[in-house]
Write a protein that holds these residues in place. Structure first.
Motif, PDB file in Angstrom:
ATOM      1  N   GLY A  54     -29.972 -15.092  -4.573  1.00 31.93           N
ATOM      2  CA  GLY A  54     -29.461 -15.825  -3.430  1.00 31.93           C
ATOM      3  C   GLY A  54     -30.611 -16.450  -2.679  1.00 31.93           C
ATOM      4  O   GLY A  54     -31.744 -16.467  -3.176  1.00 31.93           O
ATOM      5  N   GLY A  55     -30.313 -16.963  -1.492  1.00 30.81           N
ATOM      6  CA  GLY A  55     -31.327 -17.650  -0.704  1.00 30.81           C
ATOM      7  C   GLY A  55     -32.447 -16.716  -0.262  1.00 30.81           C
ATOM      8  O   GLY A  55     -33.590 -17.157  -0.084  1.00 30.81           O
ATOM      9  N   TYR A  56     -32.150 -15.442  -0.105  1.00 34.63           N
ATOM     10  CA  TYR A  56     -33.132 -14.526   0.481  1.00 34.63           C
ATOM     11  C   TYR A  56     -33.529 -13.402  -0.447  1.00 34.63           C
ATOM     12  O   TYR A  56     -34.314 -12.545  -0.058  1.00 34.63           O
ATOM     13  CB  TYR A  56     -32.551 -13.890   1.754  1.00 34.63           C
ATOM     14  N   SER A  57     -32.960 -13.355  -1.640  1.00 33.39           N
ATOM     15  CA  SER A  57     -33.168 -12.141  -2.427  1.00 33.39           C
ATOM     16  C   SER A  57     -32.944 -12.375  -3.918  1.00 33.39           C
ATOM     17  O   SER A  57     -32.377 -13.384  -4.321  1.00 33.39           O
ATOM     18  CB  SER A  57     -32.172 -11.079  -1.958  1.00 33.39           C
ATOM     19  N   ILE A  59     -31.417  -9.987  -7.248  1.00 34.52           N
ATOM     20  CA  ILE A  59     -30.662  -8.755  -7.480  1.00 34.52           C
ATOM     21  C   ILE A  59     -30.893  -8.316  -8.929  1.00 34.52           C
ATOM     22  O   ILE A  59     -30.699  -9.104  -9.864  1.00 34.52           O
ATOM     23  CB  ILE A  59     -29.157  -8.961  -7.188  1.00 34.52           C
ATOM     24  N   LYS A  73     -31.009  -5.047  -4.552  1.00 36.40           N
ATOM     25  CA  LYS A  73     -31.216  -6.360  -3.918  1.00 36.40           C
ATOM     26  C   LYS A  73     -32.594  -6.338  -3.272  1.00 36.40           C
ATOM     27  O   LYS A  73     -32.805  -5.646  -2.273  1.00 36.40           O
ATOM     28  CB  LYS A  73     -30.109  -6.588  -2.877  1.00 36.40           C
ATOM     29  N   GLU A 119     -23.946  -0.164  -5.014  1.00 38.43           N
ATOM     30  CA  GLU A 119     -23.080   0.094  -6.167  1.00 38.43           C
ATOM     31  C   GLU A 119     -23.041  -1.186  -7.012  1.00 38.43           C
ATOM     32  O   GLU A 119     -23.102  -2.299  -6.484  1.00 38.43           O
ATOM     33  CB  GLU A 119     -21.667   0.486  -5.714  1.00 38.43           C
ATOM     34  N   LEU A 121     -21.297  -3.923  -9.309  1.00 37.53           N
ATOM     35  CA  LEU A 121     -19.961  -4.496  -9.533  1.00 37.53           C
ATOM     36  C   LEU A 121     -19.996  -5.315 -10.824  1.00 37.53           C
ATOM     37  O   LEU A 121     -20.515  -6.436 -10.858  1.00 37.53           O
ATOM     38  CB  LEU A 121     -19.558  -5.373  -8.332  1.00 37.53           C
ATOM     39  N   ASN A 125     -19.471 -12.006  -9.231  1.00 37.77           N
ATOM     40  CA  ASN A 125     -18.844 -12.527  -8.005  1.00 37.77           C
ATOM     41  C   ASN A 125     -17.607 -13.379  -8.305  1.00 37.77           C
ATOM     42  O   ASN A 125     -17.385 -13.831  -9.421  1.00 37.77           O
ATOM     43  CB  ASN A 125     -19.866 -13.259  -7.125  1.00 37.77           C
ATOM     44  N   LYS A 171     -17.518 -16.331   1.695  1.00 36.88           N
ATOM     45  CA  LYS A 171     -17.421 -17.325   0.606  1.00 36.88           C
ATOM     46  C   LYS A 171     -17.219 -16.574  -0.694  1.00 36.88           C
ATOM     47  O   LYS A 171     -17.470 -15.359  -0.774  1.00 36.88           O
ATOM     48  CB  LYS A 171     -18.680 -18.202   0.546  1.00 36.88           C
ATOM     49  N   SER A 173     -18.840 -16.443  -3.452  1.00 41.28           N
ATOM     50  CA  SER A 173     -19.976 -15.771  -4.103  1.00 41.28           C
ATOM     51  C   SER A 173     -20.383 -14.505  -3.364  1.00 41.28           C
ATOM     52  O   SER A 173     -21.213 -13.736  -3.855  1.00 41.28           O
ATOM     53  CB  SER A 173     -21.170 -16.721  -4.257  1.00 41.28           C
ATOM     54  N   ASN A 174     -19.814 -14.271  -2.177  1.00 38.33           N
ATOM     55  CA  ASN A 174     -20.061 -13.019  -1.463  1.00 38.33           C
ATOM     56  C   ASN A 174     -18.916 -12.022  -1.633  1.00 38.33           C
ATOM     57  O   ASN A 174     -18.816 -11.042  -0.901  1.00 38.33           O
ATOM     58  CB  ASN A 174     -20.328 -13.276   0.022  1.00 38.33           C
ATOM     59  N   LEU A 176     -17.542  -9.586  -4.500  1.00 34.01           N
ATOM     60  CA  LEU A 176     -17.865  -9.028  -5.810  1.00 34.01           C
ATOM     61  C   LEU A 176     -16.651  -8.314  -6.379  1.00 34.01           C
ATOM     62  O   LEU A 176     -15.792  -7.841  -5.621  1.00 34.01           O
ATOM     63  CB  LEU A 176     -19.039  -8.049  -5.682  1.00 34.01           C
ATOM     64  N   ASP A 187     -23.225  -9.030   1.197  1.00 32.69           N
ATOM     65  CA  ASP A 187     -24.147  -9.954   1.869  1.00 32.69           C
ATOM     66  C   ASP A 187     -23.895 -10.066   3.378  1.00 32.69           C
ATOM     67  O   ASP A 187     -23.265 -11.026   3.843  1.00 32.69           O
ATOM     68  CB  ASP A 187     -24.085 -11.348   1.204  1.00 32.69           C
TER      69      ASP A 187
HETATM   70  N1  LIG Z   1     -23.864  -4.965  -6.081  1.00 34.11           N
HETATM   71  C1  LIG Z   1     -23.875  -5.998  -6.923  1.00 34.11           C
HETATM   72  N2  LIG Z   1     -23.365  -5.885  -8.168  1.00 34.11           N
HETATM   73  C2  LIG Z   1     -23.359  -6.944  -9.024  1.00 34.11           C
HETATM   74  N3  LIG Z   1     -23.834  -8.167  -8.703  1.00 34.11           N
HETATM   75  C3  LIG Z   1     -24.342  -8.348  -7.459  1.00 34.11           C
HETATM   76  C4  LIG Z   1     -24.405  -7.282  -6.509  1.00 34.11           C
HETATM   77  N4  LIG Z   1     -24.933  -7.753  -5.367  1.00 34.11           N
HETATM   78  C5  LIG Z   1     -25.200  -9.049  -5.579  1.00 34.11           C
HETATM   79  N5  LIG Z   1     -24.871  -9.429  -6.839  1.00 34.11           N
HETATM   80  C6  LIG Z   1     -25.009 -10.781  -7.428  1.00 34.11           C
HETATM   81  O1  LIG Z   1     -26.054 -11.475  -6.750  1.00 34.11           O
HETATM   82  C7  LIG Z   1     -25.545 -12.625  -6.054  1.00 34.11           C
HETATM   83  C8  LIG Z   1     -26.314 -12.833  -4.744  1.00 34.11           C
HETATM   84  O2  LIG Z   1     -26.136 -11.695  -3.890  1.00 34.11           O
HETATM   85  P1  LIG Z   1     -26.185 -11.834  -2.306  1.00 34.11           P
HETATM   86  O3  LIG Z   1     -25.178 -12.843  -1.851  1.00 34.11           O
HETATM   87  O4  LIG Z   1     -26.093 -10.474  -1.716  1.00 34.11           O
HETATM   88  O5  LIG Z   1     -27.668 -12.439  -2.113  1.00 34.11           O
HETATM   89  P2  LIG Z   1     -28.241 -13.337  -0.900  1.00 34.11           P
HETATM   90  O6  LIG Z   1     -29.718 -13.523  -1.147  1.00 34.11           O
HETATM   91  O7  LIG Z   1     -27.884 -12.680   0.389  1.00 34.11           O
HETATM   92  O8  LIG Z   1     -27.446 -14.691  -1.100  1.00 34.11           O
HETATM   93  P3  LIG Z   1     -27.090 -15.878  -0.082  1.00 34.11           P
HETATM   94  O9  LIG Z   1     -27.884 -17.051  -0.570  1.00 34.11           O
HETATM   95  O10 LIG Z   1     -25.599 -16.047  -0.237  1.00 34.11           O
HETATM   96  O11 LIG Z   1     -27.467 -15.402   1.289  1.00 34.11           O
HETATM   97  C9  LIG Z   1     -24.059 -12.325  -5.862  1.00 34.11           C
HETATM   98  O12 LIG Z   1     -23.294 -13.515  -5.719  1.00 34.11           O
HETATM   99  C10 LIG Z   1     -23.730 -11.597  -7.172  1.00 34.11           C
HETATM  100  O13 LIG Z   1     -23.560 -12.521  -8.243  1.00 34.11           O
END
Ligand SMILES: Nc1ncnc2c1ncn2[C@@H]1O[C@H](COP(=O)(O)OP(=O)(O)OP(=O)(O)O)[C@@H](O)[C@H]1O
Length: 346
Positions: A54-57, A59, A73, A119, A121, A125, A171, A173-174, A176, A187
């Protein structure tokens, strides 16, 4: 990276038990393990399998044992983004709900590096499940259940925990999905905590008056964009867009022509809100995802879902339904939700 402060190795489990009380008088309890960076490296086999970003991380897949999987994450290393990690960690420590991703542990160097053990998933998403050709088409009854479970997660953070929380980035993508396609909200990096219904955005620079936006293209409440005032009703707007995605199978913003789903749906939304018109079955079918089997769709259920979406996205914020109102409507009007168990809340 060194092992910091009170972090311990994963074979010497240290748990933190957090017991926030809820409005209903029940007590949420979560046991969470604090890990060292060495543990994070070991659990992810040196970050060998990226499962999302994602934008900040980023996984990564983690293995707690030969059979137990988890997701880690890892937040981008930065003093500024560390605040987002801390916010998400503090919120997840408070939350325990079947439709919110569960925090199992974390790493925190108290300066600029953090990671959350969540956990896992396995179905990924909702956005991928709705819009990727490599995924099987989600049947209608799963789509209704996903909406129902999502609004219960929102109801929990808005109305049942103290302090109350606005997610700020609802949204697809948030959302799961577990192995049975039950949905879990994730998220919380854009969340706002601790107010009753409305809050001014905290990130207004006094010099520039620049407002740091939360939300994502296609999902952001136009009222928020105009006023900069974040509220629970912006989550309900995002929920309305996710419901439109579930019904239509279309993306919130078309990858082809950049058109927003709320604009595509606008004429139908107006028709639905005009109570003098009973919306025609052809219009409902015309908007529904053509990949779903014709016989698998219950037209009355689709109409109910369209009505919920219309109220969430077309009305001014004060007239939008709350999450508990949507939950009640779905329970009353969609009998197929009974397959989730009691026919009431899961
Ligand atoms: N617990 C999980 N199990 C399986 N896949 C995951 C899990 N957490 C995150 N993901 C995958 O990673 C993607 C990004 O996760 P997340 O939205 O938490 O990151 P973010 O950096 O906060 O993103 P954003 O840019 O939306 O802020 C999710 O859309 C999903 O595809």
């Amino acid at each position: 990276m060194a092992c910091f402060l009170n972090c311990v190795r994963f074979d010497v489990t240290k748990t933190i038990t957090d017991k926030p009380t809820s409005k209903e008088g029940s007590v949420a309890v979560s046991s969470v393990t604090c890990y060292s960076w060495d543990d994070v490296e070991a659990l992810t086999s040196n970050f060998s399998r990226l499962i999302g970003s994602g934008g900040y991380s980023s996984i990564y897949m983690a293995r707690l044992s030969s059979s137990a999987k988890a997701a880690i994450k890892v937040h981008v290393s930065s003093h500024r983004l560390y605040k987002i990690f801390r916010l998400e960690l503090d919120i997840l420590l408070r939350l325990q709900h079947p439709n919110i991703v569960k925090l199992l542990g974390y790493f925190d160097d108290s300066e600029e590096n953090g990671a959350l053990l969540l956990e896992y998933l396995p179905q990924g998403n909702l956005q991928e499940n709705l819009h990727s050709n490599s995924k099987q088409v989600l049947p209608w009854r799963n789509r209704v259940a996903i909406a129902f479970q999502l609004v219960q997660a929102i109801e929990h953070i808005h109305e049942k925990c103290i302090p109350q929380i606005v997610h700020g980035d609802i949204k697809s993508s948030n959302v799961l999905l577990d192995k049975n396609f039950n949905s879990k909200l994730c998220d919380f990096g854009s969340a706002k905590v601790g107010f009753s219904s409305m809050v001014q955005p905290s990130a207004i620079s006094p010099r520039s008056r620049h407002v740091t936006m939360v939300g994502s293209p296609g999902y952001t409440d136009p009222h928020y964009l105009r006023t900069g005032v974040a509220s629970k009703k912006m989550d309900m707007y995002g929920f309305g867009v996710v419901v439109l995605e579930l019904i239509s199978g279309k993306e919130a913003v078309s990858a082809g022509n950049g058109e927003m789903l709320v604009h595509v749906a606008a004429p139908l939304m107006h028709e639905i809100l005009d109570s003098s018109i009973d919306i025609a079955e052809d219009s409902v079918r015309g908007f529904s995802d053509p990949r779903m089997l014709r016989d698998s769709i219950d037209i009355d259920e689709v109409k109910t879902m369209l009505g919920v979406a219309a109220l969430c996205i077309s009305s001014p914020p004060s007239l939008r339904p709350s999450a508990s109102q949507v939950t009640e409507t779905l329970i009353q009007k969609i009998p197929s939700l009974s397959f989730l168990g009691s026919g009431k809340r899961v």
